[in-house]
Design an enzyme around this catalytic site. Sequence first.
Site, PDB file in Angstrom:
ATOM      1  N   CYS A  30      85.142 -20.449 171.037  1.00  0.00           N
ATOM      2  CA  CYS A  30      85.765 -20.408 172.367  1.00  0.00           C
ATOM      3  C   CYS A  30      87.286 -20.432 172.256  1.00  0.00           C
ATOM      4  O   CYS A  30      87.882 -21.385 171.734  1.00  0.00           O
ATOM      5  CB  CYS A  30      85.266 -21.595 173.184  1.00  0.00           C
ATOM      6  SG  CYS A  30      86.199 -21.915 174.690  1.00  0.00           S
ATOM      7  N   CYS A  33      88.937 -23.355 174.058  1.00  0.00           N
ATOM      8  CA  CYS A  33      88.781 -24.596 173.296  1.00  0.00           C
ATOM      9  C   CYS A  33      89.835 -24.691 172.192  1.00  0.00           C
ATOM     10  O   CYS A  33      90.390 -25.772 171.940  1.00  0.00           O
ATOM     11  CB  CYS A  33      87.386 -24.665 172.670  1.00  0.00           C
ATOM     12  SG  CYS A  33      86.030 -24.580 173.861  1.00  0.00           S
TER      13      CYS A  33
END
Length: 381
Positions: A30, A33
């Site tokens: 991600c 993230c």
Amino acid sequence: MTASPTAQERFEAAVRAVDLLFVDFYAPWCGHCKRLAPQLDEAAPVLAGLGTPIIIAKVNADKYKKLGSKYGVDGFPTLMLFDHGTPTEYTGSRKADLLVENLKKIVAPDVSVLESDSAIKSFVEAAGMGFPLFLGFGVDESLIVEYGAKYKNRAWFSVAKGFSEDMMVFYDFDKVPALVSVNPKYHEQSIFYGPFDDGAFLEDFIRNSLVPLTVPINRETVKMLDDDGRKIVLTILEDVESDENSPRLIKVLRSAASANRDLVFGYVGVNQWEEFTETFDVSKSLELPKMIVWDKKEEYETVEGSERLEEGDYGSQISRFLEGYRAGRTIKKKVGGRSPTLLGVNAMYILIFLVAVLLVLMYFSGQGEEDQRPRQRAHED
């Protein structure tokens, strides 16, 4: 032979062991993230060093899907604060400094009870600059506890049971009970002497004090005004920072705001936020400064004969503008171009993009199995 504890058992043990645990449910692939990780790393030692420590933990919820599913993780990253085992999703700012301020506020008591001058000073210092403060001198805690809970995420609340005359001089009040509102970020202070038994008057004071008298309009403050029901008297300048007349004009706006608390007074520079100001049909520097009244949605109003502020007596011109507005001598207009609603100035472009993505996904769904990865959670501070 004893079986090794599962990931879920290890996690639940950590939740039990730590009073305040802030958990980042992430996925290695991600992008959001990855951008969040250094912010959490920066905030971690600060949060761990608080008087009431907050510990940051990270869980690879792409690997441990059952654990993520238990807590409703359906996108990455998902941030949750476990307060003595009870999880609450965190949706505030992800920038390290603002993250620290927000979490400090969330875990604080609804109303802090202060017993001395030193306790008052420590409370104000710990609160920092991020939120307004309410200090109740001689105010019964029961009178403001409701509002301390209601506006917990927007301000600090306290009652001082012990204080000296030095505090009265410092906060400029001369009798009790007195509720002092301090907005350290905007260097503003106001005092409410009552009536405290009328909740409507008290809440009006608290709600109005959450917003500074004059608000510099930007992405952060537009979000801050989301829950404020008042319309905005918006002054548009060419450049707030370099215009030599800006400080004088803003000072006059502050005086007007003090006398018209049923309205929010804001200002913005074209050079500071052009994509926002252009939605109000501002195209020429000769039209500026310009005043309008914006409903924070899709409409704004101009006042006939007060389309532009001329250099000189700003006070009289602003008074005429407000008189014309209240008398109904206005022209209603639709916000043009990209609407600067509280959903964001690029909402239309985002909608078009999402529709396009949906069509692509519908096309490829017939070509093969769709990727089932949970979505990434975008976040704009």
